[in-house]
Every structure is written in C-alpha cells, then in structure tokens.
Scaffold this motif. Sequence first.
Motif, PDB file in Angstrom:
ATOM      1  N   UNK A  58      10.193 -33.936 -19.465  1.00 17.17           N
ATOM      2  CA  UNK A  58       8.916 -33.299 -19.175  1.00 17.17           C
ATOM      3  C   UNK A  58       8.632 -33.613 -17.719  1.00 17.17           C
ATOM      4  N   UNK A  59       8.565 -32.578 -16.906  1.00 15.50           N
ATOM      5  CA  UNK A  59       8.295 -32.767 -15.484  1.00 15.50           C
ATOM      6  C   UNK A  59       7.034 -32.003 -15.106  1.00 15.50           C
ATOM      7  N   UNK A  71       4.701 -36.429  -8.120  1.00 18.96           N
ATOM      8  CA  UNK A  71       5.707 -35.930  -9.057  1.00 18.96           C
ATOM      9  C   UNK A  71       5.850 -36.883 -10.241  1.00 18.96           C
ATOM     10  N   UNK A  72       5.974 -36.311 -11.435  1.00 16.86           N
ATOM     11  CA  UNK A  72       6.149 -37.079 -12.659  1.00 16.86           C
ATOM     12  C   UNK A  72       7.372 -36.565 -13.398  1.00 16.86           C
ATOM     13  N   UNK A  73       8.131 -37.496 -13.949  1.00 20.77           N
ATOM     14  CA  UNK A  73       9.335 -37.168 -14.704  1.00 20.77           C
ATOM     15  C   UNK A  73       9.368 -38.086 -15.924  1.00 20.77           C
ATOM     16  N   UNK A  85       5.258 -41.517 -30.185  1.00 21.07           N
ATOM     17  CA  UNK A  85       6.057 -41.014 -29.065  1.00 21.07           C
ATOM     18  C   UNK A  85       6.481 -42.205 -28.228  1.00 21.07           C
ATOM     19  N   UNK A  86       7.702 -42.184 -27.743  1.00 17.99           N
ATOM     20  CA  UNK A  86       8.188 -43.217 -26.843  1.00 17.99           C
ATOM     21  C   UNK A  86       8.913 -42.520 -25.707  1.00 17.99           C
ATOM     22  N   UNK A  87       8.546 -42.860 -24.469  1.00 23.05           N
ATOM     23  CA  UNK A  87       9.200 -42.214 -23.340  1.00 23.05           C
ATOM     24  C   UNK A  87       9.189 -43.106 -22.104  1.00 23.05           C
ATOM     25  N   UNK A  88      10.170 -42.832 -21.235  1.00 22.86           N
ATOM     26  CA  UNK A  88      10.197 -43.442 -19.906  1.00 22.86           C
ATOM     27  C   UNK A  88       9.418 -42.534 -18.975  1.00 22.86           C
ATOM     28  N   UNK A  89       8.591 -43.130 -18.110  1.00 21.45           N
ATOM     29  CA  UNK A  89       7.751 -42.368 -17.190  1.00 21.45           C
ATOM     30  C   UNK A  89       8.070 -42.798 -15.769  1.00 21.45           C
TER      31      UNK A  89
END
Length: 153
Positions: A58-59, A71-73, A85-89
């Motif tokens: 998700x960008x 900018x976010x990735x 939900x688990x994610x690297x930011x």
Amino acid sequence: MTQTTRSDCELVLQREVHFPRALVWMAMTVPAHQNQWWGPDGFKNEDVRMDFRVGGAWTFVMVAPDGTRYPNHVVFKEISPPTRLLFDHGDGERVWFETCIELREADGATLITIIQTFPSKEALNEVVEKYGAIEGGKQHLAKLEAYLGEMVS
C-alpha cells in the motif's frame, strides 16, 4: 482514547468506537473509505495504490497542511479479517516501524488497539517528539470514528 507503552520500543494507542467491528474493518481496509479519514487533522493522501493481500503493498503520499509531502510504503504481513492487521510501515527505502491493528468487539462497540513497534527507543522518541505521533494518532482515530458515523447516517 488511551496511549501507553508496553516497552521502550512500542507505542500503543486505543480507542473504543460504538460501531460494529465489520464496519470498522471495512473503513480501515477499503481504500475508498480509508482515504476519507486516514492521517492526522489537515492531512490528505494522494497517489494511493493498495494491493490488499499478504505480501502486497500500500503506497501513498501523505500531504501535510503546509504542502510537505511524506511518501509512505506499507507491506502487509498478516491479514486476519475482521480482527487483525500486521504490516511494516516505511517510505519505500526503509521500514520505520511495524504496526499491528487489533479490533475487539463487545456489545456493539469495537476496541481499536494500534501497536507500533520501533527498532529502538531512540526511533520511537524521534517519531513522538519530531512528528507528534501521539497527538497525530489521537487525531487519526478521532477522524476514523467521525467517518464511521458518516458511513451509517
């Protein structure tokens, strides 16, 4: 809204909203909804792309009220509808922190818990002090609650 730390490297934000968990999950995971509330007060998102699957990205560019572009990735590591939900930011060059979002339902309300785990105490302190992560997180969840109200009205 509560804010705590569980370790020197974790920031934990919680908010109970009086909406069903399925609706909260939808607002958090469907881009058409998410872009209506995601981010602190005055921020907006542009160039949003989401591949909502484990391993997907998700960008987006978060635009501050003064026009500064961030900018976010995000890379999704776990998707367990409608509870977790688990994610690297990060920004596409490095990961800033890992985020775990947990949704617990009770009596028609949903307790949202966001746990951000940073690589070091210094990294956590920088985000809190330089970028106002605690206040921004509170605004972020308040905007989500307001948007949920719009979704049901």
